[in-house]
Scaffold this motif. Structure first.
Motif: not given
Length: 379
Positions: A255, A258-260, A302, A304, A306
């Motif tokens: 994503d 959002g970085g996911w 999942r 994430r 940054e």
């Protein structure tokens, strides 16, 4: 300039796909008084540049190679005046360099027009690549194996980027690839990346990879998520090979807002994240390689990213390389190589890692081909 240049894009669209360099050179001579023009395309390993107009052989023009690496135009002294090097790139894909010799230094308006010519030429060459062998022949400094020919035709490119991210991948050895592969696709704010390590040797490994990659693309283009992509590819491989051959694969869907990152770890490629000055491995639960068993099912994990993070994926030909039975590259040198590339853009970092891998092997012949993929998420 002798007169106001005609739109370069329209000129190139009206030109036969194999004559783009000549049309560009004529345009630059007519409208910019260029004394000499050369279109240089990068070889498959991105280490040399091959001329398309004066085809005496591959060139080691240091200024052109710096332009290719930095993706910034440069101006210097030429044989009779000023020499410009302009990057040829299309959506982040580094194709080569346009070299132009002018009688005098261009003014700002002329410099901008010349950069536009280079941009239009890059887009045209990228589009023409499927309609002529000219550019591919120049890229190949030696004959490809049949397996490597299949692999290169299957690749999405060697880099991709916009203001949100920069993505790059590299295969080694370029002219004798076996079964390793990478793929990517951008759709709005979602970026899908796969890195695959196929089993087997030579043409058998390449055909396995072709089957797996096209099955994943087929699912993806129908709107399937990475679980469905993995399952369709696994079923296709098992139907074809009955579990005798399989493909260790890492599938990622990122994503870009959002970085996911959604991940399916179906085998051996390793995933790492560079954050600040540190590199850490993303620990994922290894699931079955694609095609090992019939009706295999997969689950998403999942993590994430940054802003400013670097995501790196390497095949086992990188992290598990152990020349002469010594320590593996992943144990002794990989993290050092990755830290050493932190200030390089992704397009340079993949080449640096591969160069360090070649030096790690010294005189030993690599036992496997290798893939490195690098994503810089700029946000």
């Amino acid at each position: 300039m002798s007169d106001r240049p005609a739109p370069t894009g329209a000129l190139l669209r009206a030109t036969a796909p194999d004559r783009l360099p000549e049309a560009t050179a004529d345009h630059l001579r007519r409208h910019f008084a260029a004394e000499r023009v050369e279109v240089l395309v990068a070889d498959l390993a991105l280490r040399r540049l091959a001329p398309l107009l004066d085809t005496a052989g591959a060139e080691l023009d240091p200024a052109a190679l710096r332009c290719l690496a930095s993706q910034r135009p440069s101006t210097g002294s030429g044989p009779t005046g000023t020499r410009l090097h302009l990057p040829l790139s299309c959506w982040g894909e580094r194709l080569g360099v346009l070299r132009v010799d002018l009688p005098r230094h261009p003014d700002p308006e002329q410099a901008e027009q010349l950069r536009s010519v280079a941009d239009e030429l890059a887009v045209a060459i990228r589009a023409a690549d499927r309609m002529t062998d000219r550019y591919r022949q120049a890229q190949c400094l030696q004959r490809l194996t049949m397996a490597a020919e299949l692999q290169w035709d299957l690749l999405p490119g060697r880099s991709l980027g916009d203001d949100r991210f920069l993505l790059a991948g590299q295969l080694e050895p370029a002219y004798d690839i076996k079964g390793d592969h990478f793929d990517w696709a951008l759709a709005s704010d979602r970026l899908t990346i796969t890195v695959l390590n196929g089993a087997g040797e030579g043409l058998d490994a390449a055909l396995l990879t072709v089957t797996a990659v096209n099955a994943m693309r087929n699912a993806r283009r129908c709107g399937a998520d990475i679980v469905e992509q993995a399952e369709l590819a696994s079923d296709a491989l098992h139907t074809r090979y009955g579990g005798g051959l399989h493909a260790a694969t890492l599938l990622l869907e990122i994503d870009l807002v959002g970085g996911w990152v959604d991940a399916v770890d179906a085998g051996s490629p390793h995933c790492m994240v560079g954050r600040g000055g540190e590199i850490s491995q993303i620990r994922l639960e290894q699931q079955l390689p694609l095609g090992m068993f019939g009706e295999a099912r997969y689950e998403i994990e999942r993590f994430r990213l940054e802003p400013g993070d670097r995501l790196l994926v390497v095949s086992d030909g990188v992290h598990a390389a152990a020349p002469r039975g010594g320590p593996t590259f992943g144990e002794s040198a990989l993290f050092t190589a990755l830290r050493g590339t932190r200030l390089q853009p992704a397009t340079e970092a993949v080449g640096t890692v591969m160069r360090d891998l070649r030096e790690f092997h010294a005189d030993a012949e690599p036992e496997d081909d290798a893939v490195t993929v690098c994503l810089d998420w700029r946000r």
